[in-house]
Structures are given as structure tokens and as C-alpha cells.
Design a protein around this motif. Structure first.
Motif, PDB file in Angstrom:
ATOM      1  N   PRO A   1       6.061   0.676   9.102  1.00  0.00           N
ATOM      2  CA  PRO A   1       6.044   1.458   7.918  1.00  0.00           C
ATOM      3  C   PRO A   1       4.978   2.051   7.698  1.00  0.00           C
ATOM      4  CG  PRO A   1       6.961  -0.749   7.431  1.00  0.00           C
ATOM      5  CD  PRO A   1       6.482  -0.777   8.734  1.00  0.00           C
ATOM      6  N   VAL A   2       4.699   3.284   7.407  1.00  0.00           N
ATOM      7  CA  VAL A   2       3.305   4.239   7.078  1.00  0.00           C
ATOM      8  C   VAL A   2       3.466   4.344   5.675  1.00  0.00           C
ATOM      9  CG1 VAL A   2       2.193   6.227   7.541  1.00  0.00           C
ATOM     10  CG2 VAL A   2       3.685   5.300   9.585  1.00  0.00           C
ATOM     11  N   VAL A   3       2.025   3.762   5.242  1.00  0.00           N
ATOM     12  CA  VAL A   3       1.924   3.829   3.875  1.00  0.00           C
ATOM     13  C   VAL A   3       0.609   4.596   3.469  1.00  0.00           C
ATOM     14  CG1 VAL A   3       1.512   2.510   1.762  1.00  0.00           C
ATOM     15  CG2 VAL A   3       3.104   1.499   3.498  1.00  0.00           C
ATOM     16  N   VAL A   4       0.537   5.686   2.553  1.00  0.00           N
ATOM     17  CA  VAL A   4      -0.583   6.199   2.211  1.00  0.00           C
ATOM     18  C   VAL A   4      -1.024   5.583   0.906  1.00  0.00           C
ATOM     19  CG1 VAL A   4      -1.742   8.381   1.755  1.00  0.00           C
ATOM     20  CG2 VAL A   4      -0.157   8.225   3.493  1.00  0.00           C
ATOM     21  N   VAL A   5      -2.452   5.336   0.669  1.00  0.00           N
ATOM     22  CA  VAL A   5      -3.127   4.770  -0.465  1.00  0.00           C
ATOM     23  C   VAL A   5      -4.337   5.898  -0.973  1.00  0.00           C
ATOM     24  CG1 VAL A   5      -3.913   3.037  -1.681  1.00  0.00           C
ATOM     25  CG2 VAL A   5      -2.115   2.680  -0.023  1.00  0.00           C
ATOM     26  N   THR A   6      -4.188   6.591  -1.941  1.00  0.00           N
ATOM     27  CA  THR A   6      -5.549   7.042  -2.278  1.00  0.00           C
ATOM     28  C   THR A   6      -6.244   6.091  -3.171  1.00  0.00           C
ATOM     29  OG1 THR A   6      -4.609   7.987  -4.510  1.00  0.00           O
ATOM     30  CG2 THR A   6      -3.948   9.439  -2.485  1.00  0.00           C
ATOM     31  N   GLY A   7      -7.621   6.614  -3.157  1.00  0.00           N
ATOM     32  CA  GLY A   7      -8.565   5.573  -3.958  1.00  0.00           C
ATOM     33  C   GLY A   7      -8.554   4.281  -3.444  1.00  0.00           C
ATOM     34  N   ALA A   8      -8.429   4.184  -2.059  1.00  0.00           N
ATOM     35  CA  ALA A   8      -8.186   2.984  -1.299  1.00  0.00           C
ATOM     36  C   ALA A   8      -9.447   2.366  -0.951  1.00  0.00           C
ATOM     37  CB  ALA A   8      -7.390   3.246   0.131  1.00  0.00           C
TER      38      ALA A   8
END
Length: 340
Positions: free
Chosen positions: A5-12
Motif C-alpha cells: 500500500p502507498v500512503v501519503v501523509v501531509t504534516g508528517a
């Protein structure tokens, strides 16, 4: 990368986003970390790799729509299709409204509201072509009920809720298999209170009760797995805030006018010219890694009975059923005793 799975998190790089990224990494996802601070980004990526996950750190400002689009293009090209996108990046100003400059108010809105809009827009550009994917908005109880001294942040979080509701109806109209959901957070022990722009005389703090970022992250991961139309509420204080705003908004106005200033400050004085991250990150080259936690570990809760029941609806229904039976039994006994 097939099957990962590819997960993008902003403010990471810090706070809730840092805890969320670590949580997805522990589950074996390839986590793409988006934030401004190089030090925090690199440290977050290293944490994920130590737990066996894979990570890609991309330094950018979510208020720059072009940079967000370019980052997603790179992810799709080099890593794989984006399965989950989490919008968490934000900033704030702690001050009475009349003490906030126009450019400061605009900056909070661009990062906290438009950053979420740009992230959602970017994720949808790819997810709609595949007719699958999940977008999780990290919301706030302050997006349901505003408080004093955070007018820019509260306005932005209200905007996130309104924008997301509109988008959800459009996806329903299309019959889309792309999901968007909101996780409404309570006060969380994050580093923001150490770097937020503040014009308060005392050190800013989250309004108690305070929860740990890992608790918030568990809710985000669950929401990504089980997106739903109804907001996920985290913490009894959030549930109380939502109910109070629904049924007693005028009373809350008076209560917050009386308590809202003191409850957002410790008893420690703070310099009005302390370093802050509204315009530039504090965890850049030569800076420090702030991590997920703030300064309030000794006062923060790592568990929430309310959240457990929210994430286990079958158990909640069973408990409610038992309570109803017990209540009916007690009421029936009292009625019989009264007849006698």
C-alpha cells in the motif's frame, strides 16, 4: 512495490502526522511524508524504516498547489498508485482576532484549509481514474465548535468540514468508489504549542483533557480502513463538544468567553518574540527533530474509552442493549414494588 500500500501523509514531520506515518509504516505500507521541515522529515522516515516499513520524504509547503501536484506525480511514477492520502498539515496563530495581521490570517488559511483542499484535489486526480482510494481529513473539535484566541485555525477547520461534505455528495452522485472521511480530534499533545505563533502572555497549551498523538493515529488508521460518512470522533471531550454545540450553543458561548483564555495557557510566561513556524519550519537544517509528542506527556492520556467504543460499534450496541435490559428490569421491579 507491487502489493505494498502507498500512503501519503501531509504534516508528517511532527505531531499527529508523525504518529500516523509511523503507524502506517509499522503495517508495512510505503509511506510518503510531506512537510516543510527537513530534520523532522528525515527522522520520521528513519523511524519507519527501523520498523521494517519503507518511506519517502518530500520537503514541500502544502500551501503550494503546484508542489503538491508534482509530489503526487512523482509518487505515482516512482513508487506506485496512491491508496490512502491523509491531510494533516496545519498552522495557527494564538491571539485575539484584533491582534492578528491580514497576512498571518491568510497564511493559516492557506496551510490549514487550502493545504487540505490541494491535497484532496491532487489525490482525487489519480484516485478517480482508478475508481478507488481513501482520503482522510484530520479534523478538529474546533472545526465544530470554535473557541477564542484561534479564529484563523477554527475558521480553516470549519472550512475543511464544509468542503468535505460538498465533495462527499459529488462522489456519491458519481457512484464513486473513492472515499473521503473526517477524523475529529480533541486536544492532542503535539509540538505545535512549542512553535506556534503566539501573542499570549503565558505559554500556550491544549485545552484539557489532553490526548497522546498515538491515540489520534489509531483513529486515522481505522478511518482509512473503514471510511464512513459520519465523522469519527476522538475522545470524550470531542463528543461532549459536538453535543454541546448541537444543543447548547449559546451556553457554550458564555462558558468559553469565561474560561477559553485561561484554559489555553499554562502559568509559565513566554517571550513574545520566541521562535515560531508560521512562515518557516523550525526543524530545518541545523534545527531539531520535535517528534510526535509535545511538552505535556505528564498530563496526556494514551487511552480513550469513547474511542474504543467508536471503533467497535458491535460492542457498543451490545453494551447499550445490556444497559437497556438492566434499566428495564430495574424500572419493572420498581413498578411492581409500587403496585404492592
Amino acid at each position: 512495490m507491487a502489493g505494498t500500500p502507498v500512503v501519503v501523509v501531509t504534516g508528517a514531520s511532527a505531531g499527529i502526522g508523525r504518529a500516523v506515518a509511523r503507524g502506517f509504516g509499522t503495517r508495512g505500507a510505503h509511506v510518503v511524508l510531506l512537510a516543510r521541515g527537513a530534520m523532522g522529515l528525515n527522522a520520521a522516515a528513519a523511524e519507519i524504516r527501523r520498523t521494517g516499513g519503507s518511506a519517502t520524504a518530500i520537503e514541500l509547503d502544502v500551501a503550494d498547489a503546484g508542489a503538491v501536484h508534482a509530489a503526487a506525480d512523482r509518487v505515482e511514477r516512482e513508487i506506485g498508485p496512491i491508496d490512502v492520502w491523509v491531510n494533516d498539515a496545519f498552522t495557527s496563530v494564538f491571539a485575539p482576532f484584533h491582534e492578528i495581521d491580514a497576512d498571518e490570517f491568510r497564511r493559516v488559511t492557506e496551510v490549514t484549509y487550502l493545504g487540505c483542499v490541494y491535497g484532496t484535489m491532487t489525490a482525487l486526480r489519480w484516485m478517480r481514474t482508478r475508481n478507488r482510494g481513501t482520503i482522510v481529513q484530520v479534523g478538529s473539535a474546533l472545526g465544530v465548535r470554535s473557541i477564542p484566541l484561534q479564529s484563523a485555525y477554527c475558521g480553516a477547520k470549519h472550512g475543511v468540514n464544509g468542503f468535505t461534505e460538498s465533495l462527499r455528495t459529488e462522489l456519491l452522485h458519481e457512484g464513486s468508489n473513492v472515499h473521503v472521511t473526517v477524523v475529529t480530534m480533541p486536544a492532542v499533545n503535539t509540538p505545535q504549542f512549542s512553535w506556534v505563533l503566539s501573542r499570549l502572555p503565558k505559554h500556550p497549551q491544549p485545552v484539557p483533557p489532553i490526548y497522546q498523538p498515538e491515540l489520534a493515529a489509531r483513529a486515522v488508521l481505522h478511518a482509512a480502513d473503514h471510511p464512513r460518512r459520519k465523522h469519527y470522533l476522538v475522545g470524550a471531550s470531542t463528543l461532549g463538544t459536538v453535543m454541546g454545540q448541537r444543543f447548547l450553543p449559546a451556553l457554550l458561548d458564555r462558558y468559553l468567553a469565561r474560561t477559553g483564555y485561561a484554559s489555553q495557557q499554562t502559568d509559565q510566561p513566554v517571550s513574545p518574540d520566541r521562535a515560531q513556524n508560521l512562515w518557516e519550519p523550525l526543524d530545518g537544517p541545523g534545527g531539531e527533530d520535535f517528534g510526535a509528542h509535545g511538552e505535556f506527556d505528564d498530563r496526556a492520556h494514551g487511552r480513550s474509552a469513547q474511542l474504543w467504543f467508536a471503533l467497535h460499534p458491535a460492542a457498543s450496541a451490545a453494551v447499550a442493549g445490556v444497559a437497556a435490559l438492566v434499566g428495564a428490569s430495574v424500572w419493572g421491579r420498581r413498578v411492581r414494588e409500587g403496585v404492592k
